[in-house]
Design a protein around this motif. Structure first.
Motif, short mmCIF file in Angstrom:
data_model
loop_
_atom_site.label_atom_id
_atom_site.label_comp_id
_atom_site.label_asym_id
_atom_site.label_seq_id
_atom_site.Cartn_x
_atom_site.Cartn_y
_atom_site.Cartn_z
N THR A 79 45.50 39.97 37.29
CA THR A 79 45.95 39.50 38.61
C THR A 79 45.35 38.13 38.94
O THR A 79 45.99 37.30 39.57
CB THR A 79 45.60 40.51 39.73
OG1 THR A 79 44.18 40.63 39.87
CG2 THR A 79 46.19 41.88 39.43
N PHE A 83 47.88 35.11 39.83
CA PHE A 83 47.90 34.55 41.18
C PHE A 83 47.15 33.22 41.32
O PHE A 83 47.52 32.38 42.13
CB PHE A 83 47.33 35.56 42.17
CG PHE A 83 48.17 36.80 42.33
CD1 PHE A 83 49.54 36.70 42.49
CD2 PHE A 83 47.60 38.05 42.29
CE1 PHE A 83 50.33 37.83 42.63
CE2 PHE A 83 48.37 39.20 42.44
CZ PHE A 83 49.74 39.08 42.61
N LEU A 84 46.07 33.05 40.55
CA LEU A 84 45.28 31.82 40.65
C LEU A 84 45.47 30.90 39.45
O LEU A 84 45.35 29.69 39.58
CB LEU A 84 43.80 32.17 40.82
CG LEU A 84 43.40 32.76 42.18
CD1 LEU A 84 42.00 33.34 42.13
CD2 LEU A 84 43.50 31.71 43.28
N GLN A 307 54.13 32.69 41.31
CA GLN A 307 52.99 33.48 41.81
C GLN A 307 51.72 32.65 41.90
O GLN A 307 50.84 32.93 42.72
CB GLN A 307 52.75 34.69 40.90
CG GLN A 307 53.92 35.67 40.83
CD GLN A 307 54.40 36.08 42.21
OE1 GLN A 307 53.64 36.58 43.02
NE2 GLN A 307 55.69 35.87 42.46
N THR A 310 49.10 30.44 44.92
CA THR A 310 47.85 30.74 45.62
C THR A 310 46.79 29.67 45.36
O THR A 310 46.03 29.31 46.27
CB THR A 310 47.30 32.12 45.19
OG1 THR A 310 48.33 33.09 45.37
CG2 THR A 310 46.09 32.51 46.00
N SER A 358 43.78 33.64 56.02
CA SER A 358 45.16 33.41 55.60
C SER A 358 46.03 32.95 56.77
O SER A 358 46.80 31.99 56.65
CB SER A 358 45.75 34.68 54.98
OG SER A 358 45.70 35.76 55.89
N GLY A 377 49.36 33.37 52.40
CA GLY A 377 48.49 34.25 51.63
C GLY A 377 47.08 33.68 51.57
O GLY A 377 46.76 32.68 52.22
N SER A 379 43.02 34.35 49.12
CA SER A 379 42.45 34.83 47.87
C SER A 379 40.97 35.14 48.03
O SER A 379 40.27 34.52 48.84
CB SER A 379 42.63 33.79 46.76
OG SER A 379 42.00 34.22 45.57
N SER A 434 43.37 38.85 44.73
CA SER A 434 43.42 37.46 44.25
C SER A 434 44.44 36.65 45.04
O SER A 434 44.47 35.42 44.95
CB SER A 434 43.76 37.41 42.76
OG SER A 434 42.74 38.00 42.00
N ARG A 435 45.30 37.35 45.80
CA ARG A 435 46.28 36.67 46.63
C ARG A 435 46.20 37.13 48.09
O ARG A 435 47.10 36.87 48.88
CB ARG A 435 47.68 36.95 46.09
CG ARG A 435 48.71 36.03 46.70
CD ARG A 435 50.08 36.23 46.11
NE ARG A 435 51.02 35.30 46.70
CZ ARG A 435 52.20 35.02 46.19
NH1 ARG A 435 52.58 35.61 45.07
NH2 ARG A 435 52.99 34.18 46.77
#
Length: 469
Positions: A79, A83-84, A307, A310, A358, A377, A379, A434-435
Motif C-alpha cells: 500500500t 499510494f506514495l 493512486q 498522495t 486531510s 486525502g 497519509s 498510506s492514503r
C-alpha cells in the motif's frame, strides 16, 4: 486484562537481509549528502529507480527471511508503494509527467530543493518502518494464557452487532442511491458544515462489536462476520469509493492465510484478481472508471499513477502549509469525543475542515472544490512528519516504533483473542493509512480496547458471582 506473557527481543536476521538494509541506509545517506551539499538537480528517472530498488529490496527481505507474502507488514508495504510511490513506479513506464507535480484541485510545483527534501523523508519513512518490523520481535513465555470473553456474552454482542449492521447497511444503501442520482461527490457534500456526531460513529461501533464477537473461535461465525464486512465494502464501491472494498478484500486474504506461508506468485495472482474485479465493479458505480487505455500494461500503470497522487499532496502540505489547526493535533491526545470536549472548553464551534490534516489541506488548496465535496486525502507519512516537527531523529523513532507495532499486531493476533479482534477491526484502516489519517487506526484501536475491556470486566464479575454461588 493485560497479556504480559510476551517479551521483546532483538531479531536475528540472515546475512543477506543485513546487506539489503546497508544498501537502504546507503541510498538515504547519499540523498542526505546531496541535500547538505545543495546538489538538488536529480532526475526523475533516478528518483523512480530508487523507489523501485527499495521495493525489490523489501521483496527480497521477505523472501530471505521466509516471511509470508500475506503477512500484515508485506501488504502494508504494498500500500505504501501504491499510494506514495505510485507516481515514481509509473514514471519508469510513461516518462511523460513530473511525479512531484500536483494538478488535482489546484496546482503546486515544488522547487528542486523541495523535491529532494520530501523524497528524503519518504525513503526514510520506508526504511525506518521496515527496520522496526525486522529488527525487533516478540516471543511468548511458557506461562502465556490468552484472555477470553465468555461465549454467552460474545453471542449477545454478535446479535447486537448484526442488528446495528442492518442499520449501517441501510444508511450505506441510501448513500449509494444518492450517488446514482447526484454523483460520487454527494458522499462528501456535508464536509464544509459544522461538526455533528453522525453515522460514521455508529459504523465504527458496529465493526468494533463484530470484531469483538469474532474472538469466539467459530469458523461459521467468522464467515458471517467477514461476509458482513465484504458486503458493506461492495455497497461502498458501487457508490464509487474504492478504498473500503480493496482493504476489506485484503483483510480477507490475510484472515484466510494468516497461519500459512503465501508465495509472491500467489499474492500477485490475488492482486490481479482484485484489480480487475475492482475495475469491473466500478463500471456499475456512480464514479465509473477513468482508465481509458489502449493496453493491459497501460491500464495497470495508469492505475498506479492515479493512486500515487498522495505523494504530491503530502509534498504540497510539507512545503506550503505553514500551520495546521489545533484540532488536527488535539484529537490524537483526546481520541474520545475530542470535538465536544474542545467545544466545551474553548466555547467554539468547529467546521469539519478544521478537524483533520486531510480536510485542512484540501481546504487550503481549493476551498470551493472542498466545499463542493472534493478532497485530497492524507497519509501516515504526513502525520509522522508533523508530529515530529520535521525533526529527522524524532521522525525516524516514530516510524521505527510503528513498524514494531505492526510486528506485535501480527504476532499476537496468532495467539491472543484480544489482538485477533483488534487486527480484524484495524487492518482495513491500516491498509489504507498510506492514503488516510493515522487517526483512523489510532481512534478505532482505542475504542476497541475500551469496549473489549468493558465486556471483559463484565465477564470477570459474572464469573465471580457464579463462583460465590
Amino acid at each position: 486484562m493485560c497479556e504480559q506473557d510476551f517479551w521483546m527481543k532483538i531479531n536475528k536476521l540472515r546475512i543477506g537481509t543485513y546487506y539489503l538494509f546497508f544498501l537502504d541506509i546507503g541510498i538515504f545517506l547519499l540523498l542526505l549528502i546531496s541535500y547538505f551539499f545543495k546538489f538538488y538537480n536529480i532526475s526523475y528517472m533516478l528518483y523512480s529507480i530508487i523507489v523501485l530498488l527499495l521495493l525489490l529490496n523489501i521483496i527480497l527481505k521477505f523472501y530471505i527471511e521466509k516471511i509470508s507474502f500475506a503477512s500484515i507488514m508485506f501488504i502494508f508495504n504494498v500500500t505504501i508503494f501504491v499510494f506514495l510511490g505510485g507516481r515514481f513506479l509509473s514514471y519508469i513506464y510513461f516518462r511523460d509527467f513530473n511525479p512531484f507535480e500536483l494538478t488535482y484541485m489546484g496546482y503546486f510545483l515544488p522547487t528542486k530543493k523541495e523535491e529532494l527534501y520530501v523524497f528524503m523523508y519518504f525513503i526514510l519513512f520506508i526504511i525506518s518502518i521496515n527496520s522496526g518490523y525486522f529488527f525487533l520481535d516478540i516471543e511468548r513465555k511458557p506461562t502465556y494464557k490468552a484472555i477470553q470473553i465468555n461465549k454467552t456474552i460474545l453471542n449477545i454482542i454478535f446479535i447486537f452487532a448484526l442488528i446495528l449492521f442492518i442499520f449501517t447497511l441501510k444508511n450505506s444503501f441510501i448513500k449509494f442511491i444518492d450517488t446514482l442520482n447526484s454523483g460520487y461527490l454527494s458522499l462528501y457534500k456535508k464536509q464544509g458544515q459544522e461538526y455533528k456526531l453522525g453515522d460514521s460513529f455508529f459504523e465504527i461501533l458496529t465493526f468494533i462489536l463484530l470484531a469483538i464477537s469474532s474472538t469466539y473461535n467459530s469458523k461459521k461465525r467468522s464467515i458471517i462476520i467477514y461476509f458482513c464486512l465484504f458486503f458493506y465494502g461492495l455497497i461502498i464501491i458501487l457508490a464509487g469509493s474504492r478504498g473500503t472494498f480493496i482493504t476489506t478484500t485484503l483483510l480477507g486474504f490475510w484472515w484466510v492465510n494468516r497461519n500459512k506461508y503465501v508465495s509472491l506468485k500467489k499474492i500477485s495472482i490475488f492482486g490481479a484478481i482484485v484489480f480487475f474485479g475492482m475495475l469491473f465493479l466500478l463500471t456499475f458505480s456512480s464514479r465509473g472508471t477513468t482508465l481509458n487505455t489502449s493496453s493491459l500494461t497501460d491500464a495497470v500503470f495508469a492505475f498506479v499513477k492515479q493512486q500515487g497522487i498522495t505523494f504530491p499532496i503530502i509534498s504540497y502540505a510539507i512545503n506550503s502549509v505553514d500551520t495546521y489547526p489545533f484540532m488536527a493535533y488535539f484529537k490524537y491526545f483526546v481520541p474520545i469525543a475530542p470535538v465536544r470536549i474542545a467545544s466545551l472548553v474553548f466555547k467554539k464551534k468547529y467546521y469539519l475542515y478544521e478537524l483533520s490534516f486531510s480536510g485542512y489541506t484540501a481546504f487550503s488548496l481549493n476551498s470551493s472544490d472542498y466545499l463542493s465535496g472534493s478532497g485530497t486525502g492524507w497519509s501516515l507519512l504526513g502525520n509522522f512528519y508533523f508530529f515530529s516537527f520535521g525533526n529527522l531523529i524524532f521522525f525516524t523513532v516514530l516510524c521505527f516504533l510503528f513498524g514494531f507495532f505492526i510486528k506485535i499486531l501480527e504476532k499476537k493476533s496468532m495467539f491472543s483473542f484480544f489482538w485477533f479482534g483488534l487486527a480484524i477491526v484495524v487492518l482495513p484502516h491500516l491498509f489504507f493509512v498510506s492514503r488516510a489519517e493515522f487517526s483512523s487506526v489510532y481512534t478505532t484501536a482505542i475504542l476497541y480496547s475500551i469496549l473489549f475491556l468493558f465486556f471483559y470486566l463484565i465477564n470477570t464479575l459474572l464469573k465471580k458471582e457464579h463462583i460465590n454461588e
